[in-house]
Design a protein around this motif. Sequence first.
Motif, mmCIF file in Angstrom:
data_model
loop_
_atom_site.group_PDB
_atom_site.id
_atom_site.type_symbol
_atom_site.label_atom_id
_atom_site.label_comp_id
_atom_site.label_asym_id
_atom_site.label_seq_id
_atom_site.Cartn_x
_atom_site.Cartn_y
_atom_site.Cartn_z
ATOM 1 N N GLY A 12 1.009 -1.650 -0.082
ATOM 2 C CA GLY A 12 0.334 -0.259 -0.222
ATOM 3 C C GLY A 12 0.496 0.730 0.024
ATOM 4 O O GLY A 12 0.363 2.263 0.692
ATOM 5 N N GLY A 13 1.816 1.395 -1.244
ATOM 6 C CA GLY A 13 2.743 2.418 -0.665
ATOM 7 C C GLY A 13 2.731 2.896 -1.788
ATOM 8 O O GLY A 13 2.753 4.624 -0.787
ATOM 9 N N GLY A 14 1.069 3.554 -1.491
ATOM 10 C CA GLY A 14 0.883 4.979 -3.127
ATOM 11 C C GLY A 14 2.629 5.841 -3.370
ATOM 12 O O GLY A 14 2.338 5.179 -4.313
ATOM 13 N N GLN A 17 4.962 8.285 0.492
ATOM 14 C CA GLN A 17 5.161 8.520 1.189
ATOM 15 C C GLN A 17 5.898 8.508 2.354
ATOM 16 O O GLN A 17 6.680 8.710 2.852
ATOM 17 N N ASP A 35 0.614 -1.529 -4.617
ATOM 18 C CA ASP A 35 -0.893 -0.750 -4.366
ATOM 19 C C ASP A 35 -1.701 -1.093 -5.692
ATOM 20 O O ASP A 35 -1.411 -1.496 -6.454
ATOM 21 N N ARG A 36 -2.873 -1.371 -5.229
ATOM 22 C CA ARG A 36 -3.979 -1.288 -5.596
ATOM 23 C C ARG A 36 -4.429 0.076 -6.366
ATOM 24 O O ARG A 36 -4.612 -0.377 -8.449
ATOM 25 N N TYR A 41 -6.819 6.556 -4.138
ATOM 26 C CA TYR A 41 -5.179 6.517 -4.754
ATOM 27 C C TYR A 41 -4.766 6.945 -6.243
ATOM 28 O O TYR A 41 -4.176 5.874 -6.458
ATOM 29 N N ALA A 66 -1.209 -4.032 -8.221
ATOM 30 C CA ALA A 66 -2.226 -5.522 -7.483
ATOM 31 C C ALA A 66 -2.952 -5.144 -6.108
ATOM 32 O O ALA A 66 -2.684 -4.561 -4.742
ATOM 33 N N GLU A 67 -3.782 -6.965 -5.895
ATOM 34 C CA GLU A 67 -4.308 -6.198 -4.315
ATOM 35 C C GLU A 67 -3.421 -6.557 -3.325
ATOM 36 O O GLU A 67 -2.559 -8.150 -4.105
ATOM 37 N N ALA A 68 -2.774 -6.049 -2.615
ATOM 38 C CA ALA A 68 -1.576 -7.131 -1.693
ATOM 39 C C ALA A 68 -1.744 -8.229 -1.387
ATOM 40 O O ALA A 68 -1.179 -9.110 -1.695
ATOM 41 N N GLY A 86 2.348 1.767 5.693
ATOM 42 C CA GLY A 86 2.243 3.216 6.283
ATOM 43 C C GLY A 86 0.772 3.594 6.162
ATOM 44 O O GLY A 86 0.223 3.899 4.550
ATOM 45 N N GLU A 87 0.426 3.169 7.086
ATOM 46 C CA GLU A 87 -1.029 3.309 6.776
ATOM 47 C C GLU A 87 -1.717 2.785 5.986
ATOM 48 O O GLU A 87 -2.758 2.776 4.827
ATOM 49 N N PHE A 88 -1.291 1.422 5.656
ATOM 50 C CA PHE A 88 -1.970 0.724 4.931
ATOM 51 C C PHE A 88 -2.643 -0.391 5.915
ATOM 52 O O PHE A 88 -3.903 -0.613 5.811
ATOM 53 N N GLU A 91 -6.369 0.067 6.272
ATOM 54 C CA GLU A 91 -7.125 -0.635 5.420
ATOM 55 C C GLU A 91 -7.870 -0.898 5.335
ATOM 56 O O GLU A 91 -8.698 -1.885 4.629
HETATM 57 C C1 LIG Z 1 -3.405 5.678 3.283
HETATM 58 S S1 LIG Z 1 -2.643 5.311 2.143
HETATM 59 C C2 LIG Z 1 -1.173 5.078 2.309
HETATM 60 C C3 LIG Z 1 -0.581 5.062 1.596
HETATM 61 C C4 LIG Z 1 1.068 5.502 1.883
HETATM 62 N N1 LIG Z 1 1.551 3.981 2.214
HETATM 63 C C5 LIG Z 1 1.685 6.353 3.370
HETATM 64 O O1 LIG Z 1 2.359 6.446 4.047
HETATM 65 O O2 LIG Z 1 0.797 7.188 4.059
HETATM 66 C C6 LIG Z 1 -3.032 3.573 1.833
HETATM 67 C C7 LIG Z 1 -2.848 2.946 0.423
HETATM 68 O O3 LIG Z 1 -3.192 1.274 0.281
HETATM 69 C C8 LIG Z 1 -3.476 1.198 -0.711
HETATM 70 N N2 LIG Z 1 -4.021 0.240 -0.708
HETATM 71 C C9 LIG Z 1 -5.458 -0.156 0.376
HETATM 72 N N3 LIG Z 1 -5.521 -1.418 0.433
HETATM 73 C C10 LIG Z 1 -4.942 -2.055 -0.355
HETATM 74 C C11 LIG Z 1 -4.809 -3.438 -0.613
HETATM 75 N N4 LIG Z 1 -6.101 -4.295 -0.550
HETATM 76 N N5 LIG Z 1 -4.399 -4.130 -1.988
HETATM 77 C C12 LIG Z 1 -3.165 -2.960 -2.087
HETATM 78 N N6 LIG Z 1 -3.546 -1.774 -1.874
HETATM 79 C C13 LIG Z 1 -3.837 -1.245 -0.806
HETATM 80 C C14 LIG Z 1 -3.974 2.515 -1.927
HETATM 81 O O4 LIG Z 1 -4.488 2.187 -2.783
HETATM 82 C C15 LIG Z 1 -2.990 3.493 -0.668
HETATM 83 O O5 LIG Z 1 -2.538 4.024 -1.490
#
Ligand SMILES: C[S@@+](CC[C@H](N)C(=O)[O-])C[C@H]1O[C@@H](n2cnc3c(N)ncnc32)[C@H](O)[C@@H]1O
Length: 231
Positions: A12-14, A17, A35-36, A41, A66-68, A86-88, A91
Motif C-alpha cells: 500500500g505504498g501509494g 510517502q 498497491d492497487r 488513490y 495489485a491487491e496486496a 505506512g497507513e496500510f 485499510e
Molecule cells: C492511506 S494510503 C497510505 C499511503 C502511503 N503508504 C503512506 O504512508 O501514506 C493507503 C494505500 O493503501 C492502498 N491500498 C489499500 N488497500 C489495499 C489493498 N488491499 N491492496 C493494495 N493496496 C491497497 C491504497 O491504494 C493507498 O495507496
Amino acid sequence: MPRAGTQAVDLGGGRGQLTIPVAQLARGYRFLVVDRFEGPYARSRRRLGSAAAALGLSDRIAVRRAEALAWLQAQPSGGFDAILSGEFLPELTSATMQEVLQECHRCLRPAGTCVHLFLSPTPRNKRQSLFIEADADPRWSKRPPVEWFSPPPRLVAAQLRAAGFTGVATERSPSGVAVRGDAARDVLSKMAVKAAFVQAHGAFLDARGLEVPDWVVAVGRKGPGQGPDRA
Ligand SMILES: C[S@@+](CC[C@H](N)C(=O)[O-])C[C@H]1O[C@@H](n2cnc3c(N)ncnc32)[C@H](O)[C@@H]1O
C-alpha cells in the motif's frame, strides 16, 4: 550495510510517502511498491513515479499494481529482506490483517523484518479525538472505514506473534502535526469530510484546531526456523 540488491516491499505504498524517504536512507535496498491504486488513490502511481524520478531513485523503486494479499500469496517463500507499510493496516479488516501478516512472515527470508506504521486509534487529547471522529465516523466521513480508524497496537502485536514473528514490539510517538482555522478546514476537505462536520465543530476548529494522532510503529522479525511457515 545491507548486501547489494537487498529487497524490501512497501505494501500500500501509494505515492511513496514512506518508500521515498526510506529509499533515500537505505541506499543498499531495492523497493517494490505494491498497491492497487484505485478510487481516491488512482493518481498515486504517477505521483510516485515522478517523485522517484526527480530524486534519482527510479532504478531502486519498482511498482506492482495489485491487491496486496493476493500479490503476497503469489510470491515464493523467503524472497524478501523487509516488508513495510505506512497507513496500510488501517485499510484492512482484522481478519485480512492477520492473513496479510501471515503472508509477510512466509515471504520474508529468515531474520527478515516486518515494519508497519499507522496512526494510533487512541487519542491523547480532544484535537486528536476530533481528527479520528472526522475520519472514521460515518456521520462525517464520505468514505468511512470498514472496521476502524486504525488497528489497536496490541492487536497488531498479537497478530504478528501469531504469524510467527519474534522480537515483536510497538512504539508510539507524537505526530507533532497540528492545524487550526482554515488550515484545519483544508485538511478536512482533503480527508473527504462532510461540510456538516465543519459546521458542527467550526468554533473548536478556529480556537483549538485538529491534531494528527500519534504514530505507532510495530515491528517483528522472522526468527530462523520459527513460527508457522509454508514451503
Ligand atoms: C492511506 S494510503 C497510505 C499511503 C502511503 N503508504 C503512506 O504512508 O501514506 C493507503 C494505500 O493503501 C492502498 N491500498 C489499500 N488497500 C489495499 C489493498 N488491499 N491492496 C493494495 N493496496 C491497497 C491504497 O491504494 C493507498 O495507496
